[in-house]
Design a protein around this motif. Structure first.
Motif, PDB file in Angstrom:
ATOM      1  N   LEU B  43      64.360 -87.642  35.012  1.00 37.35           N
ATOM      2  CA  LEU B  43      65.458 -87.722  34.036  1.00 37.35           C
ATOM      3  C   LEU B  43      65.501 -86.566  33.039  1.00 37.35           C
ATOM      4  CD1 LEU B  43      65.266 -91.519  33.163  1.00 37.35           C
ATOM      5  CD2 LEU B  43      66.738 -90.450  34.857  1.00 37.35           C
ATOM      6  N   PHE B  44      64.445 -85.755  33.009  1.00 37.57           N
ATOM      7  CA  PHE B  44      64.462 -84.614  32.095  1.00 37.57           C
ATOM      8  C   PHE B  44      64.614 -83.312  32.879  1.00 37.57           C
ATOM      9  CE2 PHE B  44      62.266 -87.766  29.424  1.00 37.57           C
ATOM     10  CZ  PHE B  44      63.053 -87.672  28.281  1.00 37.57           C
ATOM     11  N   GLU B  45      64.927 -82.268  32.150  1.00 39.28           N
ATOM     12  CA  GLU B  45      65.083 -80.954  32.767  1.00 39.28           C
ATOM     13  C   GLU B  45      63.775 -80.547  33.470  1.00 39.28           C
ATOM     14  OE1 GLU B  45      66.274 -78.073  29.918  1.00 39.28           O
ATOM     15  OE2 GLU B  45      66.566 -76.544  31.438  1.00 39.28           O
ATOM     16  N   PRO B  46      63.866 -80.028  34.711  1.00 43.10           N
ATOM     17  CA  PRO B  46      62.634 -79.652  35.416  1.00 43.10           C
ATOM     18  C   PRO B  46      61.815 -78.603  34.661  1.00 43.10           C
ATOM     19  CG  PRO B  46      64.546 -79.455  36.860  1.00 43.10           C
ATOM     20  CD  PRO B  46      65.061 -79.763  35.498  1.00 43.10           C
ATOM     21  N   VAL B  47      60.507 -78.850  34.585  1.00 41.39           N
ATOM     22  CA  VAL B  47      59.592 -77.885  33.975  1.00 41.39           C
ATOM     23  C   VAL B  47      58.875 -77.230  35.149  1.00 41.39           C
ATOM     24  CG1 VAL B  47      57.638 -77.567  32.407  1.00 41.39           C
ATOM     25  CG2 VAL B  47      59.312 -79.380  31.974  1.00 41.39           C
ATOM     26  N   LYS B  48      59.413 -76.104  35.570  1.00 47.42           N
ATOM     27  CA  LYS B  48      58.913 -75.498  36.792  1.00 47.42           C
ATOM     28  C   LYS B  48      59.005 -73.981  36.687  1.00 47.42           C
ATOM     29  CE  LYS B  48      59.763 -75.646  41.754  1.00 47.42           C
ATOM     30  NZ  LYS B  48      60.674 -76.082  42.803  1.00 47.42           N
ATOM     31  N   ALA B  49      57.973 -73.303  37.130  1.00 52.89           N
ATOM     32  CA  ALA B  49      58.009 -71.842  37.107  1.00 52.89           C
ATOM     33  C   ALA B  49      57.373 -71.277  38.353  1.00 52.89           C
ATOM     34  CB  ALA B  49      57.289 -71.321  35.874  1.00 52.89           C
ATOM     35  N   GLU B  50      57.785 -70.059  38.664  1.00 58.63           N
ATOM     36  CA  GLU B  50      57.339 -69.430  39.895  1.00 58.63           C
ATOM     37  C   GLU B  50      56.908 -67.997  39.616  1.00 58.63           C
ATOM     38  OE1 GLU B  50      59.247 -69.643  44.272  1.00 58.63           O
ATOM     39  OE2 GLU B  50      60.471 -68.595  42.797  1.00 58.63           O
ATOM     40  N   ASN B  51      55.784 -67.614  40.202  1.00 56.80           N
ATOM     41  CA  ASN B  51      55.335 -66.221  40.105  1.00 56.80           C
ATOM     42  C   ASN B  51      55.196 -65.705  41.532  1.00 56.80           C
ATOM     43  OD1 ASN B  51      53.970 -63.793  39.720  1.00 56.80           O
ATOM     44  ND2 ASN B  51      52.759 -64.598  38.025  1.00 56.80           N
ATOM     45  N   LYS B  52      55.970 -64.677  41.862  1.00 62.55           N
ATOM     46  CA  LYS B  52      55.962 -64.182  43.238  1.00 62.55           C
ATOM     47  C   LYS B  52      55.167 -62.895  43.389  1.00 62.55           C
ATOM     48  CE  LYS B  52      60.095 -66.129  45.231  1.00 62.55           C
ATOM     49  NZ  LYS B  52      61.453 -65.850  45.677  1.00 62.55           N
ATOM     50  N   ASN B  53      54.450 -62.532  42.341  1.00 66.92           N
ATOM     51  CA  ASN B  53      53.671 -61.289  42.394  1.00 66.92           C
ATOM     52  C   ASN B  53      52.199 -61.552  42.105  1.00 66.92           C
ATOM     53  OD1 ASN B  53      55.945 -59.611  42.911  1.00 66.92           O
ATOM     54  ND2 ASN B  53      56.498 -59.753  40.757  1.00 66.92           N
ATOM     55  N   VAL B  54      51.644 -62.524  42.824  1.00 63.80           N
ATOM     56  CA  VAL B  54      50.258 -62.905  42.592  1.00 63.80           C
ATOM     57  C   VAL B  54      49.327 -62.115  43.517  1.00 63.80           C
ATOM     58  CG1 VAL B  54      48.632 -64.835  42.577  1.00 63.80           C
ATOM     59  CG2 VAL B  54      51.009 -65.202  41.906  1.00 63.80           C
ATOM     60  N   THR B  55      48.234 -61.644  42.965  1.00 65.24           N
ATOM     61  CA  THR B  55      47.247 -60.886  43.730  1.00 65.24           C
ATOM     62  C   THR B  55      46.145 -61.808  44.239  1.00 65.24           C
ATOM     63  OG1 THR B  55      47.594 -58.973  42.318  1.00 65.24           O
ATOM     64  CG2 THR B  55      45.551 -59.012  43.551  1.00 65.24           C
ATOM     65  N   ALA B  56      45.682 -61.553  45.459  1.00 65.08           N
ATOM     66  CA  ALA B  56      44.523 -62.286  45.958  1.00 65.08           C
ATOM     67  C   ALA B  56      43.708 -61.363  46.857  1.00 65.08           C
ATOM     68  CB  ALA B  56      44.949 -63.524  46.730  1.00 65.08           C
ATOM     69  N   ILE B  57      42.388 -61.465  46.749  1.00 63.50           N
ATOM     70  CA  ILE B  57      41.506 -60.691  47.617  1.00 63.50           C
ATOM     71  C   ILE B  57      40.510 -61.649  48.260  1.00 63.50           C
ATOM     72  CG2 ILE B  57      39.821 -58.823  47.755  1.00 63.50           C
ATOM     73  CD1 ILE B  57      41.017 -57.646  45.231  1.00 63.50           C
ATOM     74  N   LEU B  58      40.439 -61.591  49.582  1.00 61.06           N
ATOM     75  CA  LEU B  58      39.506 -62.446  50.309  1.00 61.06           C
ATOM     76  C   LEU B  58      38.511 -61.546  51.033  1.00 61.06           C
ATOM     77  CD1 LEU B  58      38.671 -65.199  51.608  1.00 61.06           C
ATOM     78  CD2 LEU B  58      40.402 -64.780  53.337  1.00 61.06           C
ATOM     79  N   ASP B  59      37.236 -61.821  50.816  1.00 58.10           N
ATOM     80  CA  ASP B  59      36.192 -61.044  51.470  1.00 58.10           C
ATOM     81  C   ASP B  59      35.546 -61.936  52.528  1.00 58.10           C
ATOM     82  OD1 ASP B  59      33.982 -59.648  52.231  1.00 58.10           O
ATOM     83  OD2 ASP B  59      33.515 -58.924  50.213  1.00 58.10           O
ATOM     84  N   LEU B  60      35.779 -61.604  53.798  1.00 59.48           N
ATOM     85  CA  LEU B  60      35.287 -62.469  54.871  1.00 59.48           C
ATOM     86  C   LEU B  60      33.787 -62.333  55.106  1.00 59.48           C
ATOM     87  CD1 LEU B  60      38.017 -62.516  57.643  1.00 59.48           C
ATOM     88  CD2 LEU B  60      37.587 -64.131  55.811  1.00 59.48           C
ATOM     89  N   GLU B  61      33.175 -61.371  54.428  1.00 59.44           N
ATOM     90  CA  GLU B  61      31.748 -61.202  54.605  1.00 59.44           C
ATOM     91  C   GLU B  61      30.976 -62.147  53.698  1.00 59.44           C
ATOM     92  OE1 GLU B  61      29.035 -57.398  54.555  1.00 59.44           O
ATOM     93  OE2 GLU B  61      31.189 -57.038  54.556  1.00 59.44           O
ATOM     94  N   THR B  62      31.508 -62.305  52.490  1.00 57.50           N
ATOM     95  CA  THR B  62      30.827 -63.159  51.510  1.00 57.50           C
ATOM     96  C   THR B  62      31.546 -64.497  51.338  1.00 57.50           C
ATOM     97  OG1 THR B  62      32.137 -62.171  49.761  1.00 57.50           O
ATOM     98  CG2 THR B  62      30.020 -61.153  50.202  1.00 57.50           C
ATOM     99  N   ASN B  63      32.737 -64.622  51.979  1.00 63.04           N
ATOM    100  CA  ASN B  63      33.591 -65.814  51.843  1.00 63.04           C
ATOM    101  C   ASN B  63      34.101 -66.026  50.424  1.00 63.04           C
ATOM    102  OD1 ASN B  63      33.092 -66.232  54.509  1.00 63.04           O
ATOM    103  ND2 ASN B  63      31.484 -67.748  54.148  1.00 63.04           N
ATOM    104  N   LYS B  64      34.053 -64.959  49.645  1.00 67.12           N
ATOM    105  CA  LYS B  64      34.520 -65.077  48.271  1.00 67.12           C
ATOM    106  C   LYS B  64      36.005 -64.767  48.181  1.00 67.12           C
ATOM    107  CE  LYS B  64      30.387 -64.263  45.624  1.00 67.12           C
ATOM    108  NZ  LYS B  64      29.512 -63.247  45.053  1.00 67.12           N
ATOM    109  N   ILE B  65      36.657 -65.434  47.245  1.00 63.80           N
ATOM    110  CA  ILE B  65      38.074 -65.186  47.026  1.00 63.80           C
ATOM    111  C   ILE B  65      38.337 -65.022  45.535  1.00 63.80           C
ATOM    112  CG2 ILE B  65      38.592 -67.691  47.173  1.00 63.80           C
ATOM    113  CD1 ILE B  65      41.359 -66.721  48.347  1.00 63.80           C
ATOM    114  N   ALA B  66      39.165 -64.043  45.215  1.00 63.87           N
ATOM    115  CA  ALA B  66      39.540 -63.815  43.818  1.00 63.87           C
ATOM    116  C   ALA B  66      41.047 -63.706  43.766  1.00 63.87           C
ATOM    117  CB  ALA B  66      38.905 -62.534  43.303  1.00 63.87           C
ATOM    118  N   SER B  67      41.642 -64.249  42.718  1.00 68.23           N
ATOM    119  CA  SER B  67      43.091 -64.204  42.586  1.00 68.23           C
ATOM    120  C   SER B  67      43.468 -63.976  41.131  1.00 68.23           C
ATOM    121  CB  SER B  67      43.667 -65.517  43.104  1.00 68.23           C
ATOM    122  OG  SER B  67      45.064 -65.494  43.012  1.00 68.23           O
ATOM    123  N   LEU B  68      44.617 -63.350  40.943  1.00 69.74           N
ATOM    124  CA  LEU B  68      45.069 -63.052  39.582  1.00 69.74           C
ATOM    125  C   LEU B  68      46.578 -63.193  39.484  1.00 69.74           C
ATOM    126  CD1 LEU B  68      43.946 -60.101  37.363  1.00 69.74           C
ATOM    127  CD2 LEU B  68      46.359 -60.365  37.821  1.00 69.74           C
TER     128      LEU B  68
END
Lengths: 133, 187
Positions: B43-68
């Protein structure tokens, strides 16, 4: 008496209309149009990146959320973005249709979103290409 | 003398290992990932936001993931809501980004294929000067040089010290649903 009621009613209606317009403009103001905004400053891509890398707070105060003009040489072309001097990632609203090549010098205008310290890139969004010479 | 030779051989050996490692280093990078958050109430105005420029790095050697994600990169339909989000809620001038650092659990790159696979991710989200541990399940798929990663999780404004004023409390959901959609490219 009838005339008076008419006047009061019309004043009332006008007041509501004005209130409505003000309300609408305040709560549903349109978004900034970066393309028509004048750039506040012009800077070279590498210098912009150095600014953020050296003193984040200072650079953030200077550039963040401002429309700026950035000059540099093209180091990467992606679907809807380009990279200048491996220092500034420039994101466009639509896909690139211009015929541009890596190595070309160009000037773009966009909103400085901030610094991505994972990739060490400054990010511009809603950008447009000003010149590619 | 023999000790010297032994030492130089040892150094060479380490250099070689180092080289092999860098050849093997399997990093996958995304620069235009999507992050959507929603805290809408009926019943209220949608509170919604979108970011389409997100960075992510996945390292398959260490299985680590970082995102910003840069906070100023979140766009709302309503510009006033966007302004309030930046100025009063996440204070993006002082805290310009949200980051995630974590690890894929029980994972090795061989289990990725064309078919969707559910992977548990564990790590820390940092935003608004606060950190929060999260654990969620993402769906991953590998196609050629691309790895896609999709998922969603919920957070609370209080996890990050974000106060919702009483006057708008009814219009903003208690739990915020965050959706992510990354397509990482081999680098």
């Amino acid at each position: 008496m009838k005339k008076r009621t008419k006047i009061i009613t019309s004043i009332f209606v006008i007041a509501i209309a004005i209130f409505g317009v003000i309300f609408y403009q305040t709560f549903y103001a349109s978004h900034r149009n970066i393309a028509t905004e004048k750039p506040e400053l012009s800077i070279v891509a590498k210098q912009l990146q150095n600014g953020y890398a050296e003193n984040f707070e200072k650079a953030n105060a200077l550039y963040a959320d401002k429309v700026i003009e950035v000059k540099g040489s093209l180091t990467a072309i992606e679907t809807s973005s380009i990279v200048l001097n491996d220092a500034v990632q420039v994101d466009f609203l639509s896909n690139i249709t211009l015929d541009i090549k890596v190595g070309e010098n160009m000037t773009v205008k966009g909103r400085c979103v901030g610094y991505d310290d994972l990739l060490e890139l400054v990010r511009l969004d809603q950008a447009i290409i000003l010149t590619n010479k | 003398m023999t000790k010297k030779i032994f030492n130089s051989v040892r150094i060479l050996f380490f250099i070689l290992i180092g080289c092999l490692n860098s050849i093997n280093a399997q990093k996958y990078i995304e620069k235009k990932g999507t992050l959507i958050f929603e805290a809408s109430e009926k019943l209220f105005e949608p509170v919604k936001a979108e970011n389409k420029n997100v960075t992510a790095i996945l390292d398959l050697e260490t299985n680590k993931i970082a995102s910003l994600a840069l906070m100023k990169g979140f766009h709302f339909k309503n510009s006033l809501m966007e302004e309030h989000f930046n100025e009063n809620y996440v204070e993006s001038e002082t805290y310009p980004k949200a980051t995630f650092r974590g690890k894929l659990l029980n994972f090795n790159s061989e289990i990725l294929s064309n078919s969707l696979r559910q992977i548990t991710v564990e790590g820390k989200i940092a935003l608004h000067g606060k950190e929060k541990e999260i654990r969620t399940i993402v769906t991953m798929q590998k196609e050629g040089n691309f790895i896609t990663m999709k998922g969603s999780f919920t957070v609370l404004p209080s996890d990050f010290n974000i106060e919702i004023p009483a006057i708008v409390r009814k219009k903003i959901a208690k739990e915020i649903v965050v959706q992510l959609d990354f397509k990482l490219t081999k680098k």
